[in-house]
Design an enzyme around this catalytic site. Structure first.
Site, PDB file in Angstrom:
ATOM      1  CE1 TYR A  13      18.456 -11.462   0.262  1.00  0.00           C
ATOM      2  CE2 TYR A  13      18.225  -9.562  -1.184  1.00  0.00           C
ATOM      3  CZ  TYR A  13      17.661 -10.630  -0.499  1.00  0.00           C
ATOM      4  OH  TYR A  13      16.307 -10.848  -0.566  1.00  0.00           O
ATOM      5  CD  GLU A  15      -1.886   9.476  -3.897  1.00  0.00           C
ATOM      6  OE1 GLU A  15      -2.125   8.499  -3.160  1.00  0.00           O
ATOM      7  OE2 GLU A  15      -2.624  10.479  -3.964  1.00  0.00           O
ATOM      8  CG  ASP A  63      -6.061   9.488  -4.408  1.00  0.00           C
ATOM      9  OD1 ASP A  63      -6.434   9.769  -5.551  1.00  0.00           O
ATOM     10  OD2 ASP A  63      -5.685   8.346  -4.066  1.00  0.00           O
TER      11      ASP A  63
END
Length: 457
Positions: free
Chosen positions: A199, A284, A337
């Site tokens: 910014y 995860e 997963d």
């Protein structure tokens, strides 16, 4: 085939037995009556000792075992019952300050030399240029110490950015912008986030991705990590467990919050850690992280530190995990997963990423092992309805992962076999598919996996 079948029945038998015993414990009274399965306690002790005991005996490691002086809450009291090992890791402050000052001076000198060379070249009428290592090529990496590491400047293929080139000019200007900001930050002893830096010059940078590339290029030019430049990443990860973090500014962060503690942005500003944990569980997903905390995993699976990057991990989460493992000498297990995305996350934590290959020594946790979910768990524990077919995108992702050079190693070959099994079966599943409830995940699946101790990596 017979061995696989017996192993499957062993896991399921452990899960059923553990879940039954934990249910009885819960019916008998409040959480204070809980006692861990002796098999789980023994498995955690074995996991801890295999990584930690030899390191603790090394005086040069700077590890101390002081008397416990904590004021424990009810949960912390339960944790203290299962572990008397509290490890403090601290480097003398004056040594840290001297090293920091020397590093800053060296970086400032490098920045000044680069900018001076650009000015001299421009004044002489020649085209200014910058030569950097190409970080988009796997061939530019080596795989020492089980990490993806960028080759040295002399060995790596380079990219030359010419100020006169229309294609290179914007990237060139962004690098110069970051260099000038680095000089300012180090000279004034300031720290800024990447978002804040973006910014400060939105018109030139245009988007956050352009700034990230410029910071990466500057790190390559100066051969140092961004946190040494006064530039820190915005953190999104969470951590929970018997861990106290002491920062250089004197603040103390306790990580026993019921919903986890947000990982700080300035990991380099951590002075020391204090912990009674025996291992780290890297999760995860935030959803699974919260479910484990709600089920009392810090006690039931403890003493343990649980950490999540909320999906693909940010730099701060990876850097903190790396420091915890190396400085506290703790083993780390990953729970992801059983799909291509989950395995990519595990591989990123363990080996590092191509984009951050220049920071491998600070970000890659080579000692990380995969606890689950394994493909075999999916095929035996998940219902047919919970098993999902691999999409074409999943198959392409698996094919890409299988080509990664660091899997062509003895430890990597086991992970490669797991990926090939997933690809051959065409099936994937999430962690939640392996246990119908959060209680089953915390009290049956995870204890059974830790007791089995069949880790990958």
């Amino acid at each position: 085939m017979r061995m696989k079948t017996s192993r499957v029945f062993s896991i399921m038998e452990l899960m059923n037995k553990d879940l039954l015993m934990q249910t009885k414990d819960l019916l008998l009274g409040p959480v204070t009556t809980f006692r861990q399965d002796p098999k789980l306690v023994a498995a955690i002790d074995k996991l801890f000792s295999s990584k930690n005991l030899s390191a603790i005996n090394q005086k040069e490691g700077g590890l101390l075992l002081p008397e416990k002086k904590h004021k424990f809450s009810e949960v912390q009291q339960l944790l203290s019952q299962s572990s008397n090992d509290i490890v403090h890791v601290e480097k003398p402050l004056n040594i840290m300050d001297d090293e920091t000052n020397r590093t800053k001076k060296a970086i400032i000198k490098k920045v000044e030399d680069i900018l001076e060379e650009i000015n001299k070249t421009a004044e002489s009428g020649e085209t200014p240029k910058l030569v950097i290592r190409n970080q988009r090529l796997w061939g530019n990496c080596i795989y020492e110490l089980d990490r993806v590491t960028l080759k040295t400047f002399a060995e790596a293929k380079k990219t030359t950015l010419l100020y006169s080139s229309t294609e290179d000019k914007n990237r060139f200007n962004r690098i110069v912008f970051v260099l000038t900001k680095v000089h300012e930050l180090l000279s004034k002893n300031l720290i800024v986030t990447r978002r804040e830096l973006f910014y400060q010059n939105v018109c030139r940078l245009r988007n956050q991705a352009n700034l990230d590339v410029a910071v990466r290029d500057v790190c390559c030019l100066l051969e140092c990590p961004p946190w040494d430049l006064g530039i820190v990443a915005t953190s999104k990860g969470l951590i929970a467990g018997p861990l106290t973090i002491h920062t250089r500014d004197g603040s103390v962060v306790e990580c026993m919050g019921s919903n986890g503690t947000l990982i700080m942005q300035d990991i380099n500003g951590i002075k020391k850690f204090t912990s009674s944990a025996k291992y780290i569980l890297v999760v995860e997903k935030d959803a699974v992280f919260q479910k484990l905390l709600d089920e009392g995993a810090l006690v039931r699976l403890g003493p343990v530190i649980i950490i999540t990057g909320k999906g693909y991990p940010d730099v701060c989460t990876r850097q903190l995990l790396c420091r915890l493992c190396s400085e506290l000498r703790l083993p780390a297990l990953a729970l992801v997963d059983a799909d291509p995305h989950g395995f990519e996350i595990f591989l990123t934590y363990k080996y590092g990423s191509l984009a951050q290959s220049h920071l491998a020594s600070s970000l890659a946790c080579s000692s990380l092992s995969l606890l689950g979910a394994r493909h075999q768990d999916v095929m035996t524990l998940a219902s047919k309805e919970a098993r999902l077919d691999l999409s074409e995108l999943d198959k392409r992702k698996l094919a890409s992962l299988l080509k990664r050079p660091y899997l062509d190693t003895p430890s990597g070959s086991l992970i490669k076999n797991e990926l090939n099994e997933m690809l051959s079966s065409g099936v994937k599943a999430e962690i939640e598919a392996l246990a119908l409830t959060s209680a089953a995940l915390c009290d049956a699946y995870l204890p059974s996996k830790i007791i089995q101790a069949e880790y990958l990596g």
